[in-house]
Design a protein around this motif. Structure first.
Motif, PDB file in Angstrom:
ATOM      1  N   ARG A 204       0.823  -1.200   0.000  1.00 31.73           N
ATOM      2  CA  ARG A 204       0.000   0.000   0.000  1.00 31.73           C
ATOM      3  C   ARG A 204       0.861   1.256   0.000  1.00 31.73           C
ATOM      4  O   ARG A 204       2.009   1.241   0.448  1.00 31.73           O
ATOM      5  CB  ARG A 204      -0.920   0.010   1.230  1.00 31.73           C
TER       6      ARG A 204
ATOM      7  N   GLU B 107      -0.358 -11.020   4.288  1.00 28.70           N
ATOM      8  CA  GLU B 107      -1.132 -10.419   3.209  1.00 28.70           C
ATOM      9  C   GLU B 107      -1.561  -8.989   3.531  1.00 28.70           C
ATOM     10  O   GLU B 107      -1.671  -8.152   2.646  1.00 28.70           O
ATOM     11  CB  GLU B 107      -2.380 -11.272   2.932  1.00 28.70           C
ATOM     12  N   ASN B 108      -1.790  -8.710   4.801  1.00 28.83           N
ATOM     13  CA  ASN B 108      -2.321  -7.412   5.227  1.00 28.83           C
ATOM     14  C   ASN B 108      -1.161  -6.508   5.645  1.00 28.83           C
ATOM     15  O   ASN B 108      -0.377  -6.850   6.532  1.00 28.83           O
ATOM     16  CB  ASN B 108      -3.296  -7.634   6.399  1.00 28.83           C
ATOM     17  N   ASP B 109      -1.045  -5.344   5.005  1.00 26.51           N
ATOM     18  CA  ASP B 109       0.091  -4.466   5.283  1.00 26.51           C
ATOM     19  C   ASP B 109       0.104  -3.931   6.713  1.00 26.51           C
ATOM     20  O   ASP B 109       1.173  -3.710   7.287  1.00 26.51           O
ATOM     21  CB  ASP B 109       0.112  -3.303   4.293  1.00 26.51           C
ATOM     22  N   HIS B 110      -1.065  -3.695   7.287  1.00 24.07           N
ATOM     23  CA  HIS B 110      -1.122  -3.293   8.696  1.00 24.07           C
ATOM     24  C   HIS B 110      -0.480  -4.374   9.558  1.00 24.07           C
ATOM     25  O   HIS B 110       0.344  -4.093  10.436  1.00 24.07           O
ATOM     26  CB  HIS B 110      -2.578  -3.052   9.101  1.00 24.07           C
ATOM     27  N   HIS B 111      -0.837  -5.610   9.317  1.00 23.31           N
ATOM     28  CA  HIS B 111      -0.281  -6.721  10.087  1.00 23.31           C
ATOM     29  C   HIS B 111       1.220  -6.877   9.845  1.00 23.31           C
ATOM     30  O   HIS B 111       1.988  -7.137  10.772  1.00 23.31           O
ATOM     31  CB  HIS B 111      -0.993  -8.026   9.710  1.00 23.31           C
TER      32      HIS B 111
END
Length: 201
Positions: free
Chosen positions: A131, A165-169
């Motif tokens: 992102r 997969e999740n940029d926050h994570h």
């Protein structure tokens, strides 16, 4: 044992920062852990809070930056100030483990951080963020935050996001992995030796 604390104030034309840290606030230390972070960038506050919480340090960090321009100066300069405070609080590299490794999962994401408190600053990161931003923090700043911290703190740092997969994570697991590595590296050994064959760090 001497308290490992520091206060750093850093003022430039772009930012005004104050950092106060106590490295010894792990459970059982007898010191209450207190964390208050306000940089003007919500996700950066979240990351610094996680770093402090899981490394076992108390952290008071405030930043007034030129966010009307962008997030670069506030993110970079807070990392420099935090690294400077870390180095000052640690003092002479003596009687600590020196090396630390941390693995931190966050749901599907997993990160690894390795630190060497060696007075030879170096930083390698592979975060794989896709992102443009997470909240109001540009993802291009994450490697720069780790780099700025490592240079100011005088440490070698390797941080890799192994999957996710999740940029926050991915980002949060990287900060938490660093926290666990720091916690291990600054642990007192009970001795007074310099952890180096050179006899000095």
């Amino acid at each position: 044992m001497a308290a490992r604390t520091a206060v750093v104030e850093r003022k430039t034309a772009e930012t005004e920062i104050r950092v106060a840290i106590n490295l010894d606030c792990q459970p059982g230390s007898g010191n209450k852990q207190e964390i208050n972070v306000s940089t003007g960038i919500g996700f950066l506050d979240h990351m610094y809070h996680a770093l402090a919480k899981h490394s076992g340090m108390s952290l008071q960090l405030t930043c007034k930056g030129d966010l009307h321009i962008d997030d670069h100066h506030s993110a970079e300069d807070t990392a420099i100030a935090l690294g400077t405070a870390f180095k000052q609080a640690l003092g002479e590299v003596r009687g600590i483990r020196r090396y630390g490794t941390g693995f931190a999962p966050l749901d599907e994401a997993l990160s690894r951080a390795v630190i060497d408190i060696c007075s030879r600053p170096y930083c390698v990161t592979d975060l794989g963020l896709k992102r443009e931003k997470i909240g109001d923090l540009s993802t291009e700043m994450f490697p720069h935050i780790f780099y700025s911290f490592s240079i100011a703190a005088g440490v070698t740092l390797h941080i890799d996001v192994l999957r996710g997969e999740n940029d926050h994570h991915r980002a949060e697991s990287a900060f938490k992995a660093l926290a666990l590595a720091i916690r291990q590296a600054i642990e007192r050994t009970g001795g007074d030796d310099v952890p180096s064959t050179k006899g000095v760090l």
